[in-house]
Scaffold this active site. Structure first.
Site, PDB file in Angstrom:
ATOM      1  N   VAL A  73       0.835  -1.207   0.000  1.00 19.86           N
ATOM      2  CA  VAL A  73       0.000   0.000   0.000  1.00 19.86           C
ATOM      3  C   VAL A  73       0.872   1.259   0.000  1.00 19.86           C
ATOM      4  O   VAL A  73       0.624   2.196  -0.776  1.00 19.86           O
ATOM      5  CB  VAL A  73      -0.961   0.001   1.218  1.00 19.86           C
ATOM      6  CG1 VAL A  73      -1.788   1.287   1.249  1.00 19.86           C
ATOM      7  CG2 VAL A  73      -1.883  -1.217   1.169  1.00 19.86           C
ATOM      8  N   LYS A 126     -13.950  -5.889   8.638  1.00 20.39           N
ATOM      9  CA  LYS A 126     -14.561  -4.974   7.655  1.00 20.39           C
ATOM     10  C   LYS A 126     -16.072  -4.872   7.836  1.00 20.39           C
ATOM     11  O   LYS A 126     -16.623  -3.775   7.739  1.00 20.39           O
ATOM     12  CB  LYS A 126     -14.206  -5.451   6.245  1.00 20.39           C
ATOM     13  CG  LYS A 126     -12.715  -5.256   5.936  1.00 20.39           C
ATOM     14  CD  LYS A 126     -12.301  -6.009   4.691  1.00 20.39           C
ATOM     15  CE  LYS A 126     -10.872  -5.710   4.287  1.00 20.39           C
ATOM     16  NZ  LYS A 126     -10.351  -6.642   3.280  1.00 20.39           N
TER      17      LYS A 126
HETATM   18  P1  NDP Z   1       3.014  -4.832   3.640  1.00 24.47           P
HETATM   19  O1  NDP Z   1       3.451  -5.905   4.556  1.00 24.47           O
HETATM   20  O2  NDP Z   1       3.241  -4.972   2.194  1.00 24.47           O
HETATM   21  O3  NDP Z   1       3.664  -3.448   4.092  1.00 24.47           O
HETATM   22  C1  NDP Z   1       3.781  -3.052   5.429  1.00 24.47           C
HETATM   23  C2  NDP Z   1       4.977  -2.149   5.506  1.00 24.47           C
HETATM   24  O4  NDP Z   1       5.064  -1.631   6.837  1.00 24.47           O
HETATM   25  C3  NDP Z   1       6.303  -2.848   5.198  1.00 24.47           C
HETATM   26  O5  NDP Z   1       7.057  -1.993   4.389  1.00 24.47           O
HETATM   27  C4  NDP Z   1       6.922  -3.013   6.572  1.00 24.47           C
HETATM   28  O6  NDP Z   1       8.326  -2.994   6.546  1.00 24.47           O
HETATM   29  C5  NDP Z   1       6.418  -1.770   7.242  1.00 24.47           C
HETATM   30  N1  NDP Z   1       6.467  -1.808   8.696  1.00 24.47           N
HETATM   31  C6  NDP Z   1       6.020  -2.777   9.513  1.00 24.47           C
HETATM   32  N2  NDP Z   1       6.263  -2.440  10.802  1.00 24.47           N
HETATM   33  C7  NDP Z   1       6.889  -1.246  10.750  1.00 24.47           C
HETATM   34  C8  NDP Z   1       7.411  -0.386  11.746  1.00 24.47           C
HETATM   35  N3  NDP Z   1       7.340  -0.680  13.038  1.00 24.47           N
HETATM   36  N4  NDP Z   1       7.996   0.767  11.347  1.00 24.47           N
HETATM   37  C9  NDP Z   1       8.085   1.073  10.054  1.00 24.47           C
HETATM   38  N5  NDP Z   1       7.610   0.304   9.065  1.00 24.47           N
HETATM   39  C10 NDP Z   1       7.030  -0.844   9.419  1.00 24.47           C
HETATM   40  O7  NDP Z   1       1.478  -4.592   3.951  1.00 24.47           O
HETATM   41  P2  NDP Z   1       0.410  -3.894   3.015  1.00 24.47           P
HETATM   42  O8  NDP Z   1       0.977  -2.689   2.397  1.00 24.47           O
HETATM   43  O9  NDP Z   1      -0.219  -4.917   2.153  1.00 24.47           O
HETATM   44  O10 NDP Z   1      -0.713  -3.512   4.076  1.00 24.47           O
HETATM   45  C11 NDP Z   1      -0.622  -2.375   4.897  1.00 24.47           C
HETATM   46  C12 NDP Z   1      -1.973  -2.160   5.549  1.00 24.47           C
HETATM   47  O11 NDP Z   1      -2.958  -1.945   4.530  1.00 24.47           O
HETATM   48  C13 NDP Z   1      -2.470  -3.351   6.346  1.00 24.47           C
HETATM   49  O12 NDP Z   1      -3.247  -2.866   7.423  1.00 24.47           O
HETATM   50  C14 NDP Z   1      -3.380  -4.085   5.368  1.00 24.47           C
HETATM   51  O13 NDP Z   1      -4.373  -4.844   5.988  1.00 24.47           O
HETATM   52  C15 NDP Z   1      -3.996  -2.911   4.649  1.00 24.47           C
HETATM   53  N6  NDP Z   1      -4.519  -3.170   3.317  1.00 24.47           N
HETATM   54  C16 NDP Z   1      -3.786  -3.871   2.402  1.00 24.47           C
HETATM   55  C17 NDP Z   1      -4.265  -4.056   1.134  1.00 24.47           C
HETATM   56  C18 NDP Z   1      -3.508  -4.818   0.105  1.00 24.47           C
HETATM   57  O14 NDP Z   1      -4.052  -5.039  -0.988  1.00 24.47           O
HETATM   58  N7  NDP Z   1      -2.289  -5.238   0.380  1.00 24.47           N
HETATM   59  C19 NDP Z   1      -5.577  -3.528   0.729  1.00 24.47           C
HETATM   60  C20 NDP Z   1      -6.257  -2.768   1.752  1.00 24.47           C
HETATM   61  C21 NDP Z   1      -5.743  -2.625   2.998  1.00 24.47           C
HETATM   62  P3  NDP Z   1       9.229  -4.269   6.168  1.00 24.47           P
HETATM   63  O15 NDP Z   1       9.457  -4.152   4.691  1.00 24.47           O
HETATM   64  O16 NDP Z   1      10.423  -4.037   6.974  1.00 24.47           O
HETATM   65  O17 NDP Z   1       8.466  -5.497   6.559  1.00 24.47           O
HETATM   66  N1  HSE Z   2      -5.902  -8.987   2.722  1.00 23.66           N
HETATM   67  C1  HSE Z   2      -6.954  -8.107   2.342  1.00 23.66           C
HETATM   68  C2  HSE Z   2      -7.803  -8.770   1.294  1.00 23.66           C
HETATM   69  C3  HSE Z   2      -6.390  -6.825   1.817  1.00 23.66           C
HETATM   70  O1  HSE Z   2      -7.346  -9.751   0.699  1.00 23.66           O
HETATM   71  O2  HSE Z   2      -8.935  -8.326   1.055  1.00 23.66           O
HETATM   72  C4  HSE Z   2      -7.450  -5.790   1.515  1.00 23.66           C
HETATM   73  O3  HSE Z   2      -8.066  -5.343   2.676  1.00 23.66           O
END
Ligand code: NDP
Ligand code: HSE
Length: 396
Positions: free
Chosen positions: A12, A199
């Protein structure tokens, strides 16, 4: 110029950087402001051309008075909750895609935003790109929403589609969903229905006005869905989908649950496959209404996040009031609320006709399956006590 502090650089977070870049001119036209990511909180470096924006300590973002909006895309509640709460307390609006955070702490965080006359926005937390939160908040003011049922998890819908249409194994389909960036860090949150539960709770919070905690909501995932049932249902125009469902009961409680459901081929819930999500609402004046679109993925999710950023930039104070505090008593005992069920037994059809005279028998060679009329799960359990039951699924 509006400066953003971005927390997290994953699926994201990188999507948000990309969309802010590829829509830069359009956003200036819309808001009259250039919107720029000033700092990105990371735990380690990534090979990108904006490394100079990386910071490793959240306080650098918190104490940066130029940053007026924080985008949280870390996930989970620790440290996300701490970071978001302190950013709001410091007077920075927050946009998040984190449904766990909103489902658990939304009431408190929205109230802090309200006190500070700023915004806590979370469109991307439900349905990825689909503006379902904006839809229910902004566009149904002349309606009472009687019920909502939604495919709210892209990963499980993707897995079910691949298992059913392409005969992929569960493990292979899950691995692909992870590679596509759809799955949660711990994919059991997807597979066991926890993500859908969060959700549907958020949607119920908005529609029904009280904070519903996920732990008060009965939740089942897709692990026990049998391909035999899927194949039988296919022959009669049915499909199995993981749904979050919420509706008012006759005694003014809230029926809310997450479980695999049988849906039939006349609606959007049947048609939504792959990573697509869909939500179907029954309203009093507008009638049946649907929302449909990509439920996960980098750019679709970032699209919703950036829309929220634009709303924060254009807002003159808090836009959306909070819902009321938690009220566990309003959640009905799901086993007492009448529902239709799909049942598959090893007994013969005559026995089914005797005990369930109004049931619709599914005539498929070599099995006995049927759809009940509306009956509570408690009553169903009693009636099925003399049967050898292979599976029971709720039906819409
Ligand atoms: P990812 O695991 O791809 O990204 C999370 C990021 O946060 C990584 O870069 C991770 O770093 C970083 N991170 C974790 N802990 C810390 C910390 N303490 N300090 C700084 N950075 C940190 O997750 P997503 O992007 O997929 O998801 C993010 C949020 O969005 C979640 O809540 C998810 O449920 C939500 N979401 C996701 C969707 C999707 O399609 N993926 C859709 C809708 C919502 P590192 O690289 O070091 O692990
Ligand atoms: N893990 C979630 C899904 C990301 O698959 O719908 C979007 O919220």
């Amino acid at each position: 110029m509006v400066k953003i502090g971005l927390l997290g650089h994953g699926v994201v977070g990188t999507g948000v950087v990309e969309v802010l870049k590829n829509k830069a001119e359009q956003l200036v036209e819309l808001t009259g402001e250039k919107i720029e990511v000033k700092s990105v909180l990371v735990r380690h470096d990534y090979d990108v051309d904006y490394k100079e924006k990386f910071v490793y300590d959240f306080d650098e973002i918190l104490n940066d008075d130029e940053i007026s909006i924080v985008v949280e895309a870390i996930g989970g509640t620790d440290p996300a909750y701490r970071y978001v709460k302190s950013a709001l307390e410091k007077g920075k609006s927050v946009v998040t895609s984190n449904k766990e955070l909103v489902a658990k702490h939304g009431y408190e965080l929205m109230n802090i935003a309200d006190e500070k006359n700023i915004n806590f926005m979370f469109e991307a937390a439900v349905g990825g790109a689909i503006p379902v939160i904006h839809g229910v908040r902004n566009c149904l003011k002349a309606n009472k929403v009687n019920s909502i049922a939604g495919i709210l998890n892209g990963t499980t819908n993707y897995i079910l589609t691949k298992m059913i249409d392409e005969k992929q194994s569960f493990d292979i389909a899950l691995k692909a969903a992870q590679e596509l960036g759809y799955a949660e860090a711990d994919p059991s949150a997807d597979v066991d229905g926890i993500d859908t539960c969060r959700k549907i709770c958020i949607l119920a919070d908005i529609i029904y006005g009280n904070h519903i905690l996920p732990e008060d909501v009965h939740t089942e995932g897709i692990r026990n869905v049998r391909i035999e049932d899927v194949d039988i249902l296919k022959l009669v125009g049915g499909a199995v989908k993981l749904l979050g469902v919420a509706k008012r009961t006759e005694d003014d409680k809230l029926f809310i649950m997450t479980a695999p459901h049988v849906v039939f081929n006349q609606g959007i819930l049947y048609a939504a496959n792959d990573v697509f999500n869909a939500a179907q609402l029954e309203t009093d004046n507008a009638g049946l209404m649907s929302f449909y679109g990509r439920g996960a993925g980098s750019l679709p999710t970032a699209s919703a996040v950036v829309n929220d950023i634009v709303e924060c930039v254009c807002a003159d104070g808090t836009i959306y009031p909070s819902w009321a505090d938690e009220n566990a008593k309003m959640v009905a005992d799901y086993k007492t609320v009448p529902y239709q069920f799909y049942v598959n037994v090893s007994d013969d059809a005559e026995k089914v006709e005797e005990i369930f005279p109004t049931a619709e028998i599914i005539h498929v060679k070599g099995c006995t399956a049927f759809i009940t009329e509306k009956i509570s799960e408690n009553e169903l359990g009693e009636k099925l006590s003399g049967f050898t039951v292979n599976s029971v699924l709720r039906a819409l």
